[in-house]
Design an enzyme around this catalytic site. Structure first.
Site, PDB file in Angstrom:
ATOM      1  N   SER A 101       0.847  -1.190   0.000  1.00  0.00           N
ATOM      2  CA  SER A 101       0.000   0.000   0.000  1.00  0.00           C
ATOM      3  C   SER A 101       0.882   1.240   0.000  1.00  0.00           C
ATOM      4  O   SER A 101       1.966   1.249   0.587  1.00  0.00           O
ATOM      5  CB  SER A 101      -0.920   0.010   1.217  1.00  0.00           C
ATOM      6  OG  SER A 101      -0.169   0.002   2.419  1.00  0.00           O
ATOM      7  N   HIS A 105       2.071  12.210  -0.334  1.00  0.00           N
ATOM      8  CA  HIS A 105       1.617  13.587  -0.123  1.00  0.00           C
ATOM      9  C   HIS A 105       2.747  14.534  -0.508  1.00  0.00           C
ATOM     10  O   HIS A 105       3.625  14.848   0.306  1.00  0.00           O
ATOM     11  CB  HIS A 105       1.248  13.817   1.340  1.00  0.00           C
ATOM     12  CG  HIS A 105       0.039  13.069   1.811  1.00  0.00           C
ATOM     13  ND1 HIS A 105      -1.238  13.364   1.370  1.00  0.00           N
ATOM     14  CD2 HIS A 105      -0.089  12.029   2.682  1.00  0.00           C
ATOM     15  CE1 HIS A 105      -2.095  12.548   1.962  1.00  0.00           C
ATOM     16  NE2 HIS A 105      -1.429  11.722   2.750  1.00  0.00           N
ATOM     17  N   HIS A 115      -2.675   7.556  -4.245  1.00  0.00           N
ATOM     18  CA  HIS A 115      -2.827   6.351  -3.428  1.00  0.00           C
ATOM     19  C   HIS A 115      -2.845   5.143  -4.351  1.00  0.00           C
ATOM     20  O   HIS A 115      -3.397   5.181  -5.457  1.00  0.00           O
ATOM     21  CB  HIS A 115      -4.137   6.412  -2.644  1.00  0.00           C
ATOM     22  CG  HIS A 115      -4.646   5.079  -2.182  1.00  0.00           C
ATOM     23  ND1 HIS A 115      -5.653   4.401  -2.846  1.00  0.00           N
ATOM     24  CD2 HIS A 115      -4.269   4.282  -1.143  1.00  0.00           C
ATOM     25  CE1 HIS A 115      -5.885   3.256  -2.226  1.00  0.00           C
ATOM     26  NE2 HIS A 115      -5.063   3.153  -1.199  1.00  0.00           N
ATOM     27  N   ARG A 119      -3.393  -6.237  -3.225  1.00  0.00           N
ATOM     28  CA  ARG A 119      -3.433  -7.172  -2.110  1.00  0.00           C
ATOM     29  C   ARG A 119      -3.945  -8.541  -2.551  1.00  0.00           C
ATOM     30  O   ARG A 119      -4.659  -8.673  -3.550  1.00  0.00           O
ATOM     31  CB  ARG A 119      -4.318  -6.619  -0.995  1.00  0.00           C
ATOM     32  CG  ARG A 119      -5.736  -6.281  -1.450  1.00  0.00           C
ATOM     33  CD  ARG A 119      -6.505  -5.488  -0.406  1.00  0.00           C
ATOM     34  NE  ARG A 119      -7.855  -5.165  -0.873  1.00  0.00           N
ATOM     35  CZ  ARG A 119      -8.169  -4.086  -1.568  1.00  0.00           C
ATOM     36  NH1 ARG A 119      -7.230  -3.222  -1.891  1.00  0.00           N
ATOM     37  NH2 ARG A 119      -9.407  -3.873  -1.961  1.00  0.00           N
ATOM     38  N   HIS A 154      -6.079   8.519 -16.266  1.00  0.00           N
ATOM     39  CA  HIS A 154      -7.114   7.547 -16.629  1.00  0.00           C
ATOM     40  C   HIS A 154      -6.719   6.714 -17.854  1.00  0.00           C
ATOM     41  O   HIS A 154      -7.137   5.551 -17.966  1.00  0.00           O
ATOM     42  CB  HIS A 154      -8.452   8.250 -16.837  1.00  0.00           C
ATOM     43  CG  HIS A 154      -9.163   8.510 -15.540  1.00  0.00           C
ATOM     44  ND1 HIS A 154      -9.987   7.587 -14.950  1.00  0.00           N
ATOM     45  CD2 HIS A 154      -9.126   9.578 -14.702  1.00  0.00           C
ATOM     46  CE1 HIS A 154     -10.451   8.067 -13.807  1.00  0.00           C
ATOM     47  NE2 HIS A 154      -9.951   9.279 -13.636  1.00  0.00           N
ATOM     48  N   HIS A 184     -20.615  11.744   3.860  1.00  0.00           N
ATOM     49  CA  HIS A 184     -21.135  12.811   4.725  1.00  0.00           C
ATOM     50  C   HIS A 184     -20.882  14.204   4.139  1.00  0.00           C
ATOM     51  O   HIS A 184     -21.465  15.179   4.604  1.00  0.00           O
ATOM     52  CB  HIS A 184     -20.532  12.711   6.138  1.00  0.00           C
ATOM     53  CG  HIS A 184     -19.055  12.833   6.188  1.00  0.00           C
ATOM     54  ND1 HIS A 184     -18.209  11.772   5.951  1.00  0.00           N
ATOM     55  CD2 HIS A 184     -18.244  13.900   6.447  1.00  0.00           C
ATOM     56  CE1 HIS A 184     -16.955  12.171   6.077  1.00  0.00           C
ATOM     57  NE2 HIS A 184     -16.947  13.455   6.366  1.00  0.00           N
ATOM     58  N   GLY A 268      -3.190  -4.849  13.357  1.00  0.00           N
ATOM     59  CA  GLY A 268      -1.994  -4.483  12.608  1.00  0.00           C
ATOM     60  C   GLY A 268      -1.199  -3.389  13.310  1.00  0.00           C
ATOM     61  O   GLY A 268      -1.601  -2.858  14.350  1.00  0.00           O
ATOM     62  N   ARG A 269      -0.067  -3.049  12.714  1.00  0.00           N
ATOM     63  CA  ARG A 269       0.818  -2.036  13.300  1.00  0.00           C
ATOM     64  C   ARG A 269       0.229  -0.652  13.047  1.00  0.00           C
ATOM     65  O   ARG A 269       0.124  -0.199  11.904  1.00  0.00           O
ATOM     66  CB  ARG A 269       2.209  -2.146  12.684  1.00  0.00           C
ATOM     67  CG  ARG A 269       3.228  -1.174  13.263  1.00  0.00           C
ATOM     68  CD  ARG A 269       4.604  -1.478  12.694  1.00  0.00           C
ATOM     69  NE  ARG A 269       5.628  -0.640  13.304  1.00  0.00           N
ATOM     70  CZ  ARG A 269       6.128   0.462  12.730  1.00  0.00           C
ATOM     71  NH1 ARG A 269       5.694   0.849  11.548  1.00  0.00           N
ATOM     72  NH2 ARG A 269       7.073   1.158  13.348  1.00  0.00           N
TER      73      ARG A 269
END
Length: 309
Positions: A101, A105, A115, A119, A154, A184, A268-269
């Protein structure tokens, strides 16, 4: 979900070996564009309940203000609720989950945040065959939009998909648009890309190949954008807007992101799971950009779902 003629242990070994090599390769590509100092710092870690990983973090780089590129391979006796919510038949089954992953930034507000993750999961329900699947994708979060960049991003997403199915890009783009929606706020996190989960394809090799294609097309999509925008002049106004929009990124990751939720639920960590959060971020009460400004164009021209190709 699918069974395979290969044992899941052999499949997992193949996936693990490739993911570790991919992490090394992508780190080298990003370090080459960021500059030799400070480079990625690596922390190897072990999970008390099984497995571990290696986290690679960069802070205050030449281009990247904060970024993480992590590998993990964890296993346990019981799938977390987030992984079995749509699969009641495997709830509570022993599992193994691995992946790479990444979140970048950049400091310059004209370089988008990006991002990517890929997996592999497998689960072994009691008295039933093992099941496995792949997931992943990549998406782009600009602060100041450029059509050239969005189209390029894209096109690379489509190139990653096309060898594996004629409708795959359209399907994974639509899934990405749905997934990276901040409910939201009723707005998109960025301009999307592609997203997939529970993917088994025609065979293990077909599904594995698609995951590899998505992973390797990420650099082809992102690095040219960094090169185009990293030296654009900016001031405090642009940095303030970047920090404000990063607040939306934080909201999504802490409330909705399945990887974050799975990582925390599976023990997880924490430092590795939360590496996706930016170092400089802000919130303002009921703020809106002035109409006609470059900041307003992000909302009117880039965040609404559209066909970029």
């Amino acid at each position: 979900m699918s069974q395979s003629s290969e044992t899941t242990s052999v499949q997992a070994t193949r996936a693990r070996d490739w993911l570790l090599s991919f992490q090394d390769s992508l780190c080298a590509q990003l370090e080459a564009i960021d500059g030799p100092v400070p480079g990625f710092r690596e922390d190897a870690w072990q999970r008390a309940d099984g497995g571990g990983g290696r986290s690679r973090i960069i802070e205050e780089g030449g281009v990247i203000e904060k970024g993480g590129l992590n590998f993990s391979d964890v296993h346990g006796k019981q799938l977390p609720p987030s992984a079995s919510a749509n699969r009641p038949e495997i709830a509570g089954a022993p599992f193994r989950a691995m992946g790479v992953s990444l979140v970048m930034h950049p400091r310059n507000p004209y370089v988008p945040t990006s991002h990517m993750n890929v997996r592999y999961f497998e689960a072994q329900p009691e008295d039933a065959p093992a099941v496995w699947w792949f997931g992943g994708g990549f998406d782009l979060t600009p602060f100041y939009g450029f059509e050239e960049d969005a189209i390029h991003w894209h096109r690379q997403a489509k190139a990653a998909c096309d060898p594996y199915g004629k409708d795959l890009y359209a399907d994974t783009k639509a899934w990405c648009d749905r997934y990276f929606h901040i409910k939201h706020r009723d707005e998109a996190r960025g301009i999307g890309g592609l997203f997939f989960d529970d993917f088994t394809g025609e065979s293990f090799d077909h599904a594995f190949g698609f995951m590899q294609s998505v992973a390797t097309h990420y650099a082809k999509a992102y690095i040219p954008i960094i090169e185009r925008r990293k030296d654009v002049d900016y001031g405090e106004r642009e940095r303030d807007f970047q920090a404000y929009r990063r607040g939306r990124y934080v909201e999504f990751n802490l409330i909705y992101d399945r990887g974050t939720i799975f990582g925390l639920q599976s023990g997880g960590r924490t430092e590795s799971i939360l590496m996706s959060l930016p170092s400089r971020v802000s919130w303002r009460y009921d703020w809106h950009p002035k109409p006609g400004t470059e900041e307003a164009k992000l909302y009117t021209d880039f965040l609404p779902i559209r066909d970029w190709i």
